[in-house]
Write a protein that holds these residues in place. Structure first.
Motif, short mmCIF file in Angstrom:
data_model
loop_
_atom_site.label_atom_id
_atom_site.label_comp_id
_atom_site.label_asym_id
_atom_site.label_seq_id
_atom_site.Cartn_x
_atom_site.Cartn_y
_atom_site.Cartn_z
N VAL A 145 0.64 -1.04 -0.17
CA VAL A 145 0.03 0.02 0.20
C VAL A 145 1.49 1.06 0.33
CG1 VAL A 145 -1.64 1.40 1.20
CG2 VAL A 145 -2.08 -0.90 1.14
N VAL A 146 2.15 1.23 0.51
CA VAL A 146 2.72 2.21 0.47
C VAL A 146 4.44 2.25 -0.24
CG1 VAL A 146 2.08 2.71 2.88
CG2 VAL A 146 4.00 1.71 2.92
N SER A 147 4.77 1.19 -0.66
CA SER A 147 6.33 0.72 -0.96
C SER A 147 5.63 1.85 -2.81
CB SER A 147 5.89 -0.44 -1.46
OG SER A 147 5.08 -0.66 -2.49
N GLY A 148 6.60 2.42 -2.75
CA GLY A 148 7.11 3.53 -3.85
C GLY A 148 6.86 4.68 -3.68
N CYS A 149 5.52 4.94 -2.39
CA CYS A 149 5.39 6.69 -2.37
C CYS A 149 6.63 7.66 -2.49
CB CYS A 149 4.67 6.59 -1.06
SG CYS A 149 3.12 5.82 -0.50
N THR A 150 6.62 8.16 -3.07
CA THR A 150 7.48 9.51 -3.57
C THR A 150 6.64 11.06 -3.04
OG1 THR A 150 6.40 10.62 -5.32
CG2 THR A 150 7.80 8.70 -5.68
N LYS A 151 4.81 11.48 -1.93
CA LYS A 151 4.79 12.17 -0.53
C LYS A 151 4.42 11.61 0.10
CE LYS A 151 3.66 14.82 -5.18
NZ LYS A 151 2.84 15.12 -5.41
N THR A 156 -14.61 -14.32 3.07
CA THR A 156 -15.55 -12.75 3.22
C THR A 156 -15.18 -12.18 1.75
OG1 THR A 156 -14.65 -13.06 5.45
CG2 THR A 156 -15.00 -10.90 4.69
N PRO A 157 -16.12 -11.62 1.40
CA PRO A 157 -15.45 -10.41 0.22
C PRO A 157 -15.12 -8.89 0.47
CG PRO A 157 -18.30 -10.95 0.90
CD PRO A 157 -17.44 -11.07 1.90
N VAL A 158 -13.54 -9.02 -0.24
CA VAL A 158 -12.98 -8.15 0.01
C VAL A 158 -12.78 -7.49 -1.53
CG1 VAL A 158 -11.61 -7.89 1.84
CG2 VAL A 158 -10.53 -9.17 -0.41
N GLN A 159 -12.21 -6.31 -1.77
CA GLN A 159 -11.96 -5.78 -2.16
C GLN A 159 -10.93 -4.09 -2.27
OE1 GLN A 159 -16.00 -3.46 -2.16
NE2 GLN A 159 -16.84 -4.67 -4.45
N PRO A 160 -10.37 -3.46 -3.48
CA PRO A 160 -9.47 -2.67 -3.07
C PRO A 160 -9.68 -1.79 -2.16
CG PRO A 160 -9.67 -3.18 -5.63
CD PRO A 160 -10.57 -3.74 -5.07
N GLY A 161 -8.59 -1.41 -2.00
CA GLY A 161 -8.74 -0.71 -0.90
C GLY A 161 -8.97 -1.28 0.85
N ASN A 162 -9.48 -3.15 0.61
CA ASN A 162 -9.79 -3.24 2.01
C ASN A 162 -8.29 -3.46 2.21
OD1 ASN A 162 -12.48 -4.20 1.15
ND2 ASN A 162 -12.53 -3.87 3.42
N SER A 163 -7.04 -3.68 1.87
CA SER A 163 -5.55 -4.44 1.57
C SER A 163 -5.42 -3.06 3.19
CB SER A 163 -4.44 -3.82 0.88
OG SER A 163 -4.98 -4.70 -0.55
N GLY A 164 -4.40 -4.59 3.82
CA GLY A 164 -4.08 -3.53 5.08
C GLY A 164 -4.64 -4.04 6.49
N GLY A 165 -6.05 -4.29 6.02
CA GLY A 165 -7.06 -3.78 6.96
C GLY A 165 -7.11 -5.48 7.65
N ALA A 166 -7.52 -5.45 8.67
CA ALA A 166 -7.58 -6.71 10.56
C ALA A 166 -8.79 -7.49 9.74
CB ALA A 166 -8.10 -5.79 11.32
#
Length: 331
Positions: free
Chosen positions: A203-209, A298-308
């Motif tokens: 989710v955060v790798s490669g962030c430049t800001k 459990t249904p998950v979608q893009p943006g659920n990444s990293g959630g508990a």
């Protein structure tokens, strides 16, 4: 416990998605021919360059490319052979050694990558020294990471082809660059201690800001990375945002246990207050019996990444990954 929402600003790198997907899709403009080598000029977005291509009787295709953007130039090597497709399989990276025969049989080890369903191998690490050795060589042996010979390609006229590439690039100045579009990624995270938030590393790798965290519809806070585990796709963030609660863990789920996921899928499209979904643990291992992962319905979608992923007592049993697998090594 309401997981914080993670906003990520990420600017895509110069060559991201370029080498295979975009570069090969453009129409070439013939520049010159040198024996069996064909040299062409091509443009891709803000990039341009020149490529020499030769196909050999055993179906191996060897390409040498110099690309440029602004004052930056890079050499790229493409190698393909349809007979290698099964050997390549689903691997995204393959280590090969390219052995030139002059002035010494020096191996040049490079990591080659594939993209999507393509079985074309490419490396953007080709050095000027390697290109000089190819220009001097009469042949190049291509060996796998175990030293087994895949094929030998004839480098006759390669020196003339490489000189033509350099001249072709020199005669075509870099194209004017337009601003790179900014890509914003989002994910979900949760507090494991005061000022400490866990989410997926991707989710955060490669962030430049700045990385920003916030609760739904509240003020955003800057977060910094205090620990990363790329292998297990986990990252620990530090933030001054106050925590409403911290996670309790139960790392021993059972098949059939009911579980819940709470996160922020499709940020800006679905509810800004988050979405809760229910399901069951369906397996305690991932693909090929990988014990770091478990599977769930459990249904998950893009943006659920990293959630508990929570059991019915509210304890964390895993961290949701974007491909609907759960990472167990959360503590």
């Amino acid at each position: 416990m309401i997981p914080p929402f993670i906003n990520v600003n990420r600017v895509l790198g110069l060559l991201s998605g370029f080498v295979l997907c975009s570069f090969g899709a453009q129409a070439d403009v013939l520049y010159s021919k040198h024996g069996e080598w064909t040299v062409a000029y091509l443009e891709v977005g803000n990039l341009n360059g020149c490529r020499a291509t030769r196909q050999f009787p055993d179906q191996t295709v060897f390409q040498m490319v110099q690309i440029q953007s602004g004052t930056d130039k890079a050499w790229v090597i493409f190698i393909s052979n349809p007979r290698w497709n099964a050997w390549i399989g689903n691997r995204k990276e393959i280590r090969l050694s390219l052995v030139t025969d002059w002035p010494t049989t020096k191996p040049w080890p490079y990591t080659f990558s594939t993209s999507g369903d393509s079985k074309i191998l490419s490396t953007t690490d080709a050095s000027v020294e390697f290109m000089n050795s190819v220009a001097d060589a009469s042949k190049v042996e291509i060996k796998d990471d175990n030293g087994a010979l895949l094929t030998t390609v004839d480098m006759k006229d390669s020196a003339a082809a490489i000189r033509a590439i350099v001249t072709c690039v020199r005669e075509h100045p870099p194209r004017a660059q337009s601003p790179e579009p900014e890509t914003r990624l989002s994910g979900t995270g949760f507090f494991v201690a005061p000022n400490r938030v866990v989410t997926n590393n991707h989710v955060v790798s490669g962030c430049t800001k700045d990385i920003q965290v916030r609760y739904p519809n509240r003020e955003a806070y800057t977060a910094t990375i205090s620990g990363q585990d790329a292998t297990n796709d986990l990252v620990l963030l530090h933030t001054n945002m106050g925590n409403l609660s911290t996670a309790a863990f139960y790392p021993r789920p059972r098949v059939g246990d009911q579980v819940a996921s709470y996160g922020f899928p499709y940020s800006g499209i679905l509810s800004s207050d988050g979405n809760c979904t229910l399901g069951y643990v369906t397996s305690l291992t991932g693909t090929r019996d990988d014990t770091r992962f478990l599977q769930m319905s459990t249904p998950v979608q893009p943006g659920n990444s990293g959630g508990a992923l929570l059991d019915m007592s509210g304890s964390v049993v895993g961290v949701v990954l974007s491909r609907s697998w759960l990472e167990l090594k959360v503590a």
